[in-house]
Each structure stands twice: as C-alpha cells, then as structure tokens.
Design a protein around this motif. Structure first.
Motif, short mmCIF file in Angstrom:
data_model
loop_
_atom_site.label_atom_id
_atom_site.label_comp_id
_atom_site.label_asym_id
_atom_site.label_seq_id
_atom_site.Cartn_x
_atom_site.Cartn_y
_atom_site.Cartn_z
N ASP A 1 0.89 -1.16 0.00
CA ASP A 1 0.00 0.00 0.00
C ASP A 1 0.93 1.20 0.00
O ASP A 1 1.25 1.77 1.04
N LEU B 1 -6.45 3.75 2.01
CA LEU B 1 -7.46 2.76 1.65
C LEU B 1 -8.31 3.20 0.47
O LEU B 1 -9.14 2.44 -0.02
N GLU B 2 -8.13 4.43 0.02
CA GLU B 2 -8.94 4.96 -1.07
C GLU B 2 -8.46 4.50 -2.43
O GLU B 2 -9.12 4.71 -3.44
N THR B 3 -7.27 3.88 -2.49
CA THR B 3 -6.73 3.41 -3.76
C THR B 3 -6.43 1.92 -3.64
O THR B 3 -6.32 1.38 -2.55
N THR C 1 -10.01 -3.81 -4.52
CA THR C 1 -11.23 -3.90 -3.71
C THR C 1 -11.73 -5.34 -3.76
O THR C 1 -11.98 -5.87 -4.85
N PRO D 1 -12.51 -2.26 0.44
CA PRO D 1 -11.22 -1.79 -0.08
C PRO D 1 -10.06 -2.30 0.77
O PRO D 1 -10.19 -2.47 1.99
N THR D 2 -8.93 -2.55 0.13
CA THR D 2 -7.76 -3.09 0.82
C THR D 2 -6.61 -2.10 0.89
O THR D 2 -5.73 -2.24 1.73
N ASP E 1 -2.08 -1.38 -3.64
CA ASP E 1 -2.00 -0.75 -4.96
C ASP E 1 -0.88 -1.28 -5.84
O ASP E 1 -0.83 -0.97 -7.03
#
Length: 353
Positions: free
Chosen positions: A133, A138-140, A143, A148-149, A152
């Motif tokens: 990450d 958590l917004e990117t 999912t 959401p995970t 990225d």
C-alpha cells in the motif's frame, strides 16, 4: 563559450556581482545571494539502523555562470532510514521461514530485504511476493468482496512465469485488477532483495507505506496451471485466519508533515506574516503539541527575525513582521520542527505584495 565556476556557501552580494555577467536578471541575483542553508542541521548518523533514523542535512551551493545562463542549487543529502521487522519463526518445520523483513528508504528510493534462511537459493517451485500500500491510503488499490484493501502494487518472484533472477512490479492496482508494469532490481542470497524508485510506484516520495511479504514453496505446474496441493507458505506478518493479510507500516522518519500554511497566503509589506505547520506522529497519527520550532524569513538578502517561534495549540507557528520596503521583493520562509530525534522542514517562497 567560457565557463567560470565558483563554489560558495552563503555568498555575499559583492562576491556574486563580481562574476555576474552584465545585463543579468536582477531577480536571479536576489536568488543567488540567498543563504545556501538556513536550516538547523540534524545530527549526522552514519548508520541509522534503528526503529527510526536520524535526519541528515548538508548544504552545498554551486553557482555556474556560462554566458547569461545562471544556475543556483542548494541540495540536501537525505539520510536513509532502515527498519527491521521481525516475523515469528518456526511455524512449520517443513515449510519456508521468513525471519525478518528489512525496509530502507530515503524517501526517493526504497529497498526490501526478506531473510529466508531455509531457502538459500531460488528454486523452480518457489514464489515470493510483497504486497504494497505505497500511498498508505485505503482509497486506492484493490477492492475485494470484504471492501477496499489499499493494496496498490505488488512485487513478485515467480520462476514458473519469469526468470528466477527477475522480479516484476505489478500495479497500480484498481478494482480487482493488477497488471505488470516493469522489472525491478532484484538479488537473492538466503533471501530476496528488491530495490526500486518512488517514481515506479507513481509517487514523488515514499514517506510511509504498508506492506506484507509471503514466500511459498512446493508449487507444482501442470497442464491446468498452478498446483498448490503440496505448497507451504509463510507470511510476514503472520496471517490471521481468513481475510486480508495483516500488514506492517513503515515511515522514512517518525514525524510526518500534515500541512503547511501561510497567513496571509501572500505576505504584504509592513504587515504581520505567519507560517504554520502541523506535524503528526507516524505511529499514532496524533498531532504534535510540543517540540523545538525554528523559523527563518529572507526578504531579498535581508534576514527578518521571527517575533514568535513556538507551538500554538497543535500548530508550530512562526510570526514575522514584514519590512515596510519589502513590496515586490522575493521571500523565502522556512519552518522546522525538531522532536523525537528527528527534524522536519518545509519552506514557502514567493514575492511580497
């Protein structure tokens, strides 16, 4: 073309004017006579291998004059922070065993070292993966059905699909899809080492991230693809049943700047001017309320003393009085906060209104 080079630290106006070509931009002159380094130096630590590393600041000015082309550079050599994350060992005697994961970063470059003493070399039945990450959000990222995970990117060594001396970076990931983006620097000797730049992750800097690592052995491959019947896996940190793999958090230093503000946004001559900065603890996200605050303001070549340099509530605050004759002149304001053995610094610049 003739080139004259001088190496100066905090040159005086006379020293710069002596080598400045006639007809040069006066604004360039003002920038060149600004001090190369007006920040407090953090302690120099040649080997900051600890929970968090000390900062290092080195200031060098190089002025190169070739015809009417002028370049002034003040560069800081950042220190790298190394954090060692320790995993539980001996969970499965017949399986692979991650003992530590070491993360090193100076903000621009990132390295992972996964110690796997049970596997001295990469074997065809092996897979190594690091989930990232990279923006600590958590917004990117991926999912899953559970939500959401934040995952990225991931790094993978998979001799079945790629060469055993290659590591592949996948990402950016979104929805339920990750695509391979590039090969990254990789080496293996009783463990894997990955090295990559922040730009590979779509970032200007890696200030903080979350990650986990897994190593799997015993993977088969047949007509129908992968066969995990005899596979054995170790996760770091340890997996906790079903669901998303737990993750460790890393920061390039224990303090993170949340925001910096100028009040007013454009300082004006003969008026008060404040610079505020909010700084948070990496571990908890709580805002600092104490620490040593250092402030500088340069208006042209003039050093303006701070009227106040301290915490006001949860904001480090610098208060200045802008000189009456400062209108139209360039300025550079710098605020630094020292706490927990670390120093964070930010600067704002522009012209006085």
């Amino acid at each position: 073309m003739s080139v004259r080079r001088i190496d100066l630290v905090d040159p005086s106006r006379a020293e710069v004017e002596a080598v400045l070509p006639r007809g040069g931009d006066p604004d360039v002159l003002e920038e060149l006579v600004l001090p190369a380094c007006d920040l407090p130096l953090a302690p120099l630590d040649l080997a900051p291998v600890r929970e968090y590393g000390d900062g290092v600041a080195r200031c060098v000015t190089a002025i190169c004059l070739a015809g009417i082309v002028l370049v002034s550079a003040a560069s800081a050599a950042p220190s790298a922070t190394t954090t060692v994350f320790r995993d539980t060992t001996g969970e499965e005697p017949s399986g692979p065993d991650i003992t530590t994961v070491t993360v090193t970063s100076d903000g621009d470059r990132l390295a992972f070292g996964i110690a796997i003493p049970t596997s001295p070399v990469v074997t065809p039945d092996m897979r190594i993966r690091i989930w990232l990450d990279a923006d600590d959000s958590l917004e990117t990222g991926l999912t899953f059905e559970t939500g959401p995970t934040g995952l990225d990117h991931f790094l993978i060594v998979d001799p079945t699909r790629f060469r055993p001396d290659q590591a592949v970076l996948y990402g950016p990931c979104a929805g339920n899809t990750c695509v391979p983006s590039r090969f990254v620097q990789f080496a293996y000797a009783s463990g894997a080492t990955f090295t990559l730049d922040a730009s590979a992750l779509g970032l200007n800097r890696v200030d903080r991230l979350r990650f986990s690592a897994t190593v799997t052995v015993g993977i088969g491959f047949g007509p129908d693809g992968y066969d995990f019947t005899n596979a054995r896996i170790d996760s770091a940190p340890d997996a906790r049943g079903e669901g998303v793999q737990p993750m460790w958090r890393f920061a390039s230093q224990p303090l993170l700047v949340r925001d910096v503000r100028a009040v007013p946004a454009r300082p004006r001559a003969e008026q008060a001017f404040a610079v505020t900065m909010r700084v948070e603890h990496f571990d908890t996200g709580a805002l600092l309320t104490r620490g040593d605050v250092t402030c500088t303001l340069r208006v042209g070549s003039e050093l303006v003393p701070a009227r106040r340099s301290r915490f006001v509530g949860r904001s480090a605050t610098c208060l200045f009085g802008v000189p009456p004759d400062a209108k139209g002149r360039p300025y550079r304001a710098t605020i630094a906060v020292a706490a927990q053995g670390a120093v964070v610094t930010r600067s704002l610049s522009g012209r006085i209104g």
